[in-house]
Design a protein around this motif. Sequence first.
Motif, PDB file in Angstrom:
ATOM      1  N   PHE A  94       8.241   3.888   8.260  1.00  0.00           N
ATOM      2  CA  PHE A  94       8.727   4.384   9.551  1.00  0.00           C
ATOM      3  C   PHE A  94       8.092   5.722   9.930  1.00  0.00           C
ATOM      4  CE2 PHE A  94      12.076   1.221   8.891  1.00  0.00           C
ATOM      5  CZ  PHE A  94      12.063   0.624  10.148  1.00  0.00           C
ATOM      6  N   PHE A  95       7.751   6.525   8.945  1.00  0.00           N
ATOM      7  CA  PHE A  95       7.033   7.765   9.243  1.00  0.00           C
ATOM      8  C   PHE A  95       5.710   7.454   9.947  1.00  0.00           C
ATOM      9  CE2 PHE A  95       3.613  10.662   7.942  1.00  0.00           C
ATOM     10  CZ  PHE A  95       4.071  11.845   8.507  1.00  0.00           C
ATOM     11  N   PHE A  96       4.934   6.546   9.395  1.00  0.00           N
ATOM     12  CA  PHE A  96       3.654   6.203  10.011  1.00  0.00           C
ATOM     13  C   PHE A  96       3.853   5.405  11.297  1.00  0.00           C
ATOM     14  CE2 PHE A  96       1.904   7.010   5.698  1.00  0.00           C
ATOM     15  CZ  PHE A  96       0.883   7.890   6.066  1.00  0.00           C
ATOM     16  N   ALA A  97       4.888   4.566  11.345  1.00  0.00           N
ATOM     17  CA  ALA A  97       5.157   3.800  12.565  1.00  0.00           C
ATOM     18  C   ALA A  97       5.472   4.733  13.721  1.00  0.00           C
ATOM     19  CB  ALA A  97       6.312   2.838  12.327  1.00  0.00           C
ATOM     20  N   ASP A  98       6.253   5.780  13.477  1.00  0.00           N
ATOM     21  CA  ASP A  98       6.556   6.755  14.522  1.00  0.00           C
ATOM     22  C   ASP A  98       5.313   7.552  14.898  1.00  0.00           C
ATOM     23  OD1 ASP A  98       9.150   5.905  14.341  1.00  0.00           O
ATOM     24  OD2 ASP A  98       9.933   7.738  13.433  1.00  0.00           O
ATOM     25  N   ARG A  99       4.506   7.860  13.918  1.00  0.00           N
ATOM     26  CA  ARG A  99       3.309   8.673  14.142  1.00  0.00           C
ATOM     27  C   ARG A  99       2.333   7.987  15.091  1.00  0.00           C
ATOM     28  NH1 ARG A  99      -0.105  12.590  12.209  1.00  0.00           N
ATOM     29  NH2 ARG A  99      -2.204  11.972  11.562  1.00  0.00           N
TER      30      ARG A  99
ATOM     31  N   VAL B  42      12.466   2.136  -1.617  1.00  0.00           N
ATOM     32  CA  VAL B  42      12.978   3.022  -0.569  1.00  0.00           C
ATOM     33  C   VAL B  42      11.882   3.907   0.006  1.00  0.00           C
ATOM     34  CG1 VAL B  42      14.465   5.034  -0.159  1.00  0.00           C
ATOM     35  CG2 VAL B  42      15.372   3.013  -1.329  1.00  0.00           C
ATOM     36  N   LEU B  43      11.058   4.508  -0.837  1.00  0.00           N
ATOM     37  CA  LEU B  43      10.022   5.413  -0.334  1.00  0.00           C
ATOM     38  C   LEU B  43       9.005   4.672   0.523  1.00  0.00           C
ATOM     39  CD1 LEU B  43       9.301   7.850  -3.312  1.00  0.00           C
ATOM     40  CD2 LEU B  43      10.630   8.238  -1.237  1.00  0.00           C
ATOM     41  N   ALA B  44       8.668   3.435   0.138  1.00  0.00           N
ATOM     42  CA  ALA B  44       7.735   2.660   0.949  1.00  0.00           C
ATOM     43  C   ALA B  44       8.308   2.432   2.342  1.00  0.00           C
ATOM     44  CB  ALA B  44       7.421   1.326   0.269  1.00  0.00           C
TER      45      ALA B  44
ATOM     46  N   VAL C  40       0.843  -1.203   0.000  1.00  0.00           N
ATOM     47  CA  VAL C  40       0.000   0.000   0.000  1.00  0.00           C
ATOM     48  C   VAL C  40       0.874   1.248   0.000  1.00  0.00           C
ATOM     49  CG1 VAL C  40      -1.554   1.387   1.431  1.00  0.00           C
ATOM     50  CG2 VAL C  40      -2.043  -1.030   1.060  1.00  0.00           C
ATOM     51  N   LEU C  41       1.884   1.273   0.843  1.00  0.00           N
ATOM     52  CA  LEU C  41       2.746   2.451   0.953  1.00  0.00           C
ATOM     53  C   LEU C  41       3.502   2.729  -0.344  1.00  0.00           C
ATOM     54  CD1 LEU C  41       4.145   1.929   4.568  1.00  0.00           C
ATOM     55  CD2 LEU C  41       2.384   3.539   3.817  1.00  0.00           C
TER      56      LEU C  41
ATOM     57  N   ARG D 270      13.691  13.143  -0.493  1.00  0.00           N
ATOM     58  CA  ARG D 270      12.788  12.621  -1.517  1.00  0.00           C
ATOM     59  C   ARG D 270      11.458  13.371  -1.441  1.00  0.00           C
ATOM     60  NH1 ARG D 270      14.646   7.398  -3.231  1.00  0.00           N
ATOM     61  NH2 ARG D 270      16.884   7.403  -2.785  1.00  0.00           N
ATOM     62  N   SER D 271      10.996  13.830  -2.570  1.00  0.00           N
ATOM     63  CA  SER D 271       9.704  14.507  -2.627  1.00  0.00           C
ATOM     64  C   SER D 271       8.616  13.464  -2.843  1.00  0.00           C
ATOM     65  CB  SER D 271       9.673  15.535  -3.764  1.00  0.00           C
ATOM     66  OG  SER D 271       8.389  16.130  -3.862  1.00  0.00           O
ATOM     67  N   VAL D 272       7.765  13.310  -1.871  1.00  0.00           N
ATOM     68  CA  VAL D 272       6.643  12.376  -1.977  1.00  0.00           C
ATOM     69  C   VAL D 272       5.355  13.165  -2.217  1.00  0.00           C
ATOM     70  CG1 VAL D 272       5.392  10.480  -0.890  1.00  0.00           C
ATOM     71  CG2 VAL D 272       7.825  10.807  -0.396  1.00  0.00           C
TER      72      VAL D 272
END
Length: 258
Positions: free
Chosen positions: A208-213, A201-203, A163-164, A234-236
């Motif tokens: 980890f962004f969502f895991a920390d959140r 890499v972006l996934a 999904v990510l 990286r621009s997402v």
Amino acid sequence: MFSYHQDLHDYLPVGFATRQWLLDQGMPVHTLDNALKSGKLVSLARGVVSHPRLANEPWDLGDVVASLNRELPEPVYVGGLAALSRAGLAHYASFNKREQLYSPLRMPAWFARMAISQNYVWHGTARLWDNAWLQNENHFRTFDFPWDGLKALATPEQAWLEVLAQVPNGISFEHADNLMQGLSVLSPRRLDALLRVCRHVLAKRLFFFFADRYDYPWRKHLNAADYDLGAGKRSVEAGGKLDKTYLITVPESLHGSA
């Protein structure tokens, strides 16, 4: 080899098959042609046949995936949003009703010609996984398919990374954030193994962004430094705010708060 006394059902018990596959199993050309002329088999698209009782019925996902796996040299499985839904983990957000199929192969041209293919989204896995590793490490669950032993459903951990990999073009940040609310119980052991072999890499940075959140209990078992997250910014999200920990741009509404 094909026996004239065999019922066609022995060769095509469920789903559909290509003409070439049936010939490769030993069915004589004239037998196949006669079956089509007599209506014992019907054509779904050029080069693809099924039993007539299935021609006008809604296709079951199990029949479709079992048929594809019978035909193709590499596995096809249900992943991403569809796999999360079947695990009961996608009820926090509505999503596209088209089923999500994953494979190291491209969608076969003969499948694309079938009307039912419009109900499916086909995702290539070359940028995501080593498919042989996934198979060997048993990272699939057994789905309720008519063919015994077919494992073709991604685990929730694998499906979440899939999904990510679609954020933000296929799935919005907000949608992913809603999905994350239902992922409080994941296997850190399985996540560790998947993160080590994930090629996207972006996934992994988004993971980890969502895991920390949300900081669920499984988060403390995973150290971001143990995985290859690439280098540089990286621009997402276009016009988003830079997350300084994982060097990705995210919507300002999701930056720095849960």
